[in-house]
Design a protein around this motif. Structure first.
Motif, PDB file in Angstrom:
ATOM      1  N   ARG A   1      -3.164   3.272  -4.452  1.00 22.59           N
ATOM      2  CA  ARG A   1      -4.404   2.935  -5.169  1.00 22.59           C
ATOM      3  C   ARG A   1      -4.539   1.438  -5.441  1.00 22.59           C
ATOM      4  NH1 ARG A   1      -7.047   7.410  -6.265  1.00 22.59           N
ATOM      5  NH2 ARG A   1      -5.921   9.364  -6.447  1.00 22.59           N
TER       6      ARG A   1
ATOM      7  N   LYS B   1      -7.073  -1.464   9.987  1.00 29.05           N
ATOM      8  CA  LYS B   1      -7.996  -0.325  10.136  1.00 29.05           C
ATOM      9  C   LYS B   1      -8.385  -0.130  11.599  1.00 29.05           C
ATOM     10  CE  LYS B   1     -10.164  -0.742   5.577  1.00 29.05           C
ATOM     11  NZ  LYS B   1     -11.404  -1.112   4.885  1.00 29.05           N
TER      12      LYS B   1
ATOM     13  N   ARG C   1      -9.198   3.790   4.187  1.00 29.30           N
ATOM     14  CA  ARG C   1      -9.545   3.795   2.767  1.00 29.30           C
ATOM     15  C   ARG C   1     -10.371   5.040   2.489  1.00 29.30           C
ATOM     16  NH1 ARG C   1      -7.843   1.470  -2.036  1.00 29.30           N
ATOM     17  NH2 ARG C   1      -9.496   1.735  -3.533  1.00 29.30           N
TER      18      ARG C   1
ATOM     19  N   SER D   1      -5.578  -2.366  -5.318  1.00 29.20           N
ATOM     20  CA  SER D   1      -6.871  -2.978  -4.981  1.00 29.20           C
ATOM     21  C   SER D   1      -6.658  -4.196  -4.082  1.00 29.20           C
ATOM     22  CB  SER D   1      -7.590  -3.416  -6.265  1.00 29.20           C
ATOM     23  OG  SER D   1      -6.905  -4.516  -6.858  1.00 29.20           O
TER      24      SER D   1
ATOM     25  N   ILE E   1       0.840  -1.200   0.000  1.00 37.96           N
ATOM     26  CA  ILE E   1       0.000   0.000   0.000  1.00 37.96           C
ATOM     27  C   ILE E   1       0.874   1.247   0.000  1.00 37.96           C
ATOM     28  CG2 ILE E   1      -1.604   1.346   1.429  1.00 37.96           C
ATOM     29  CD1 ILE E   1      -2.958  -1.348   2.138  1.00 37.96           C
TER      30      ILE E   1
ATOM     31  N   TRP F   1      -5.603   4.358  -0.408  1.00 31.75           N
ATOM     32  CA  TRP F   1      -5.295   4.048   0.986  1.00 31.75           C
ATOM     33  C   TRP F   1      -4.444   5.145   1.590  1.00 31.75           C
ATOM     34  CZ3 TRP F   1      -7.714  -0.093   2.872  1.00 31.75           C
ATOM     35  CH2 TRP F   1      -8.102  -1.104   1.994  1.00 31.75           C
TER      36      TRP F   1
END
Length: 146
Positions: A98, A123, A130, A100, A93, A139
């Motif tokens: 970006r 998270k 996000r 996926s 990340i 992210w």
């Protein structure tokens, strides 16, 4: 008297079309021949960051214009309590904000559900966020020192 009103560029044209934020200063610099390539700064910043393998810059044009540049980060040094998979997710990340979930799954050889569980954990720790959903989103890693 010249118009000193700040002009703005629609978000969809940011980095494509140029608009001087301060026409008086721009005019002065232009007459002094201190302006090299009008309207090329955003593209040049993006290109240099990409060429050097650095994290892409983040631009905020809401209100005051800001640019966030992220320096390279040694994940093993600062994030010693995370599993190898979570560190690898953060590394990927960090290299591509970006990326996926499917790309993470392919790069790391983990199932989509394993990626989802690890992302949820990151998270909940407050390390990962996000922005703007799965399509067209990106992210943000919130680095917290131990």
């Amino acid at each position: 008297m010249k118009n000193t009103e700040v002009r703005s560029v629609p978000r969809s044209e940011f980095g494509i079309r140029s608009a001087s934020r301060n026409p008086l200063i721009f005019g002065l610099f232009e007459r002094m021949r201190l302006v090299e390539q009008i309207g090329s700064g955003i593209t040049r910043i993006r290109d240099v960051m990409n060429d050097e393998g650095l994290t892409p810059p983040e631009f905020n044009i809401d209100g005051m214009f800001t640019v966030t540049l992220r320096r390279p980060f040694d994940f093993e040094k600062w994030v010693d309590k995370l599993t190898e998979n979570r560190i690898n997710i953060l590394k990927n990340i960090h290299e591509n904000s970006r990326i996926s979930i499917r790309e993470l799954s392919d790069f790391l050889g983990l199932s989509l559900s394993a990626i989802d569980k690890n992302l949820l954990f990151l998270k909940e720790l407050g390390l990962l966020e996000r922005i703007n959903g799965a399509k067209g989103g990106f992210w943000i890693i919130h680095f917290k020192l131990p």
